[in-house]
Design a protein around this motif. Structure first.
Motif, short mmCIF file in Angstrom:
data_model
loop_
_atom_site.label_atom_id
_atom_site.label_comp_id
_atom_site.label_asym_id
_atom_site.label_seq_id
_atom_site.Cartn_x
_atom_site.Cartn_y
_atom_site.Cartn_z
N GLU A 67 0.92 -0.51 -0.35
CA GLU A 67 -0.07 -0.05 0.27
C GLU A 67 0.64 0.73 -0.31
N GLY A 68 0.81 2.44 -0.02
CA GLY A 68 1.18 3.71 -0.78
C GLY A 68 2.06 3.61 -1.72
N THR A 69 3.36 4.43 -1.65
CA THR A 69 3.75 4.20 -2.55
C THR A 69 5.53 4.07 -1.92
N GLU A 114 6.79 5.91 -0.22
CA GLU A 114 6.73 6.48 1.07
C GLU A 114 6.84 5.46 2.26
N GLU A 115 7.68 4.06 1.04
CA GLU A 115 8.18 3.01 2.00
C GLU A 115 9.39 2.85 1.71
N SER A 166 4.78 0.63 -6.58
CA SER A 166 3.62 0.23 -5.91
C SER A 166 3.05 -0.02 -7.42
#
Length: 131
Positions: free
Chosen positions: A77-79, A82-83, A122
């Motif tokens: 989940e997220g980008t 972000e990860e 993602s």
């Protein structure tokens, strides 16, 4: 007749510590019937569905050079970015940033023992690019 991958083994200096780190990265769990403990020389973690397992095995030799095999991770989940922030917050280090201005590319990271892995965009980021 064929074979299947039973588990992926990662050589390391601290099986327990590294298994706990990857457990946080991947949201994996240990076998409740065989829990990992500090000082164990082999520690196994597995995905929620039990289909993928990682075994961390202590070896006396230090890591030398580039990995011959590595994980390519995609955020659930997220980008990607972000990860990337989450993983560096957990203690990963950036080895090489191969992101491009158009959003393509990936980042090469290292876990706390220097094992390289990559973080990709993602599925959501890929879908947005296609539309």
């Amino acid at each position: 007749m064929t074979s299947y991958v039973s588990h992926t083994t990662v050589d390391c200096a601290d099986a327990y510590g590294l298994s706990r780190w990857w457990q946080a990265v991947l949201d994996y769990s240990e076998d409740p019937d065989d829990p990992n403990e500090p000082g164990h020389e082999e520690c196994l973690i597995r995905s929620a569905d039990g289909r993928h397992r990682l075994l961390f095995v202590e070896v006396p030799e230090p890591k030398r050079g580039k990995n011959r095999i590595h994980f390519d991770l995609r955020p659930a989940e997220g980008t990607r970015d972000e990860e990337l922030a989450r993983l560096t917050g957990l203690g990963a280090t950036v080895v090489d940033d191969l992101r491009n201005p158009d959003g393509t590319g990936w980042v090469v990271l290292a876990d706390p023992e220097g094992n390289e892995f990559c973080i990709l965009r993602s599925e959501g980021e890929l879908a947005n690019r296609r539309s």
